[in-house]
Motif scaffolding. Structure first.
Motif: not given
Length: 330
Positions: A28-35, A76-83, A109-114
């Motif tokens: 979690l020390q790595q920048t991002g919003d989605t595990l 995820s703290n992003s609304q783009q993806y769900q658990i 980061k969620s914007e890196w994902l598809i």
């Protein structure tokens, strides 16, 4: 939560590559919003350079390599993806400036994902990986340029590698005739199985050549760069296109403008690392539509995290073909 991980470190005692358990706090020390819980990663040439410390790939230490990954969102703290969503990661500096996917978990980061495309399994996604996704970008660019199967052969360099193998599969499905440039003459059976009809020795491209040469190819996909790319440009038919996506021979481009101003050819650079979301989705949907996924078993084999350092050495020595899927839970 502990994540079994390949960790690359540089200390006063030197470079080390080891399998370690890292904590969720470390991740979690790595920048991002989605595990993400990774199911599979893959071993690419760039990963091999990092793991063997034979190229200036890693820019921050310590580093977790792995430019590819597919897995399930667990937070995820992003609304783009769900658990529970299955997602793919390709590029974006992972394994270079941000911890990558040769790990059981990663924080991105969620914007890196598809989203994983319909019709492609998680295992197949990593058989394709960044190499196959790059191949799709190249093939799409050739089609957009207006090159049809009737116009002539498509030349593919590095044909036994990941980009080459998937490009051959795609182009064959689309009806194109393929000429493979390879130095691995003992792998012609492998390439014929994928759909290659003609072969040339890639060594014939490796030295300085004339600015204009016999027109031979309607288009080309090149992973080599340097003199090979210059010679390919000199051999492309009038109005043809070369897609350049690698520099295995070198970063230099010792060419002239002759093929461009006398034959009207196009040299198109293909970047898969920082490509925008729409282009990524289009490429992966193109793969889902046109790739014969049954053929992936011929080009890919699955290995464990423990096997990665040894296989990375073989990749650097040029002794491998196809793709290596990494089961991070093995």
């Amino acid at each position: 939560m502990l994540s079994r991980t390949i960790l690359l470190e540089k200390k006063q005692t030197g470079f080390s590559c080891s399998i370690q358990n890292i904590t969720e706090e470390d991740l979690l020390q790595q920048t991002g919003d989605t595990l993400i819980q990774i199911q599979y990663s893959s071993l690419n040439y760039k990963d091999a350079l990092a793991i063997t410390n034979t190229g200036p790939v890693v820019r921050q230490w310590p580093m977790v390599p792995g430019i590819d990954g597919v897995g399930t969102v667990i937070h995820s703290n992003s609304q783009q993806y769900q658990i529970g969503d299955n997602v793919i990661l390709n590029g974006w500096g992972c394994g270079e400036t941000h911890w990558g996917c040769l790990s059981q978990y990663t924080h991105l980061k969620s914007e890196w994902l598809i989203p994983l495309p319909t019709g492609i399994s998680t295992l197949q996604a990593m058989a394709i990986g960044t190499a196959g996704y790059t191949a799709a970008l190249c093939v799409q660019r050739i089609i957009e340029h207006g090159i049809t199967p009737e116009q002539g052969n498509i030349l593919i360099t590095g044909a036994t590698g990941g980009v080459g193998s998937v490009a051959i599969m795609l182009l064959t499905q689309l009806g194109y005739t393929i000429t493979a440039a390879t130095s691995k003459t003992n792998n012609t059976d492998y390439l014929q199985q994928l759909g290659v009809q003609h072969f040339i020795d890639s060594k014939t491209l490796a030295s300085a050549g004339k600015p204009l040469q016999k027109e031979q190819w309607a288009a080309a996909i090149d992973v080599l760069g340097s003199h090979s790319l210059a010679n390919i440009c000199a051999q492309i038919q009038y109005g043809g296109i070369v897609t350049a996506c690698g520099l295995a021979q070198g970063m230099d481009f010792p060419a002239t403008v002759a093929p461009f101003i006398l034959r009207g050819i196009t040299l198109a650079g293909i970047d898969s690392v920082m490509a925008a979301y729409p282009k990524r989705m289009a490429a992966w949907n193109f793969l889902a539509k046109h790739l014969n996924t049954n053929q992936l078993q011929h080009i890919a084999q699955t290995i464990s995290l423990n096997e990665c350092p040894e296989i990375a050495q073989e990749i650097i020595k040029g002794k491998i073909k196809g793709r290596f899927i990494v089961d991070v839970n093995r």
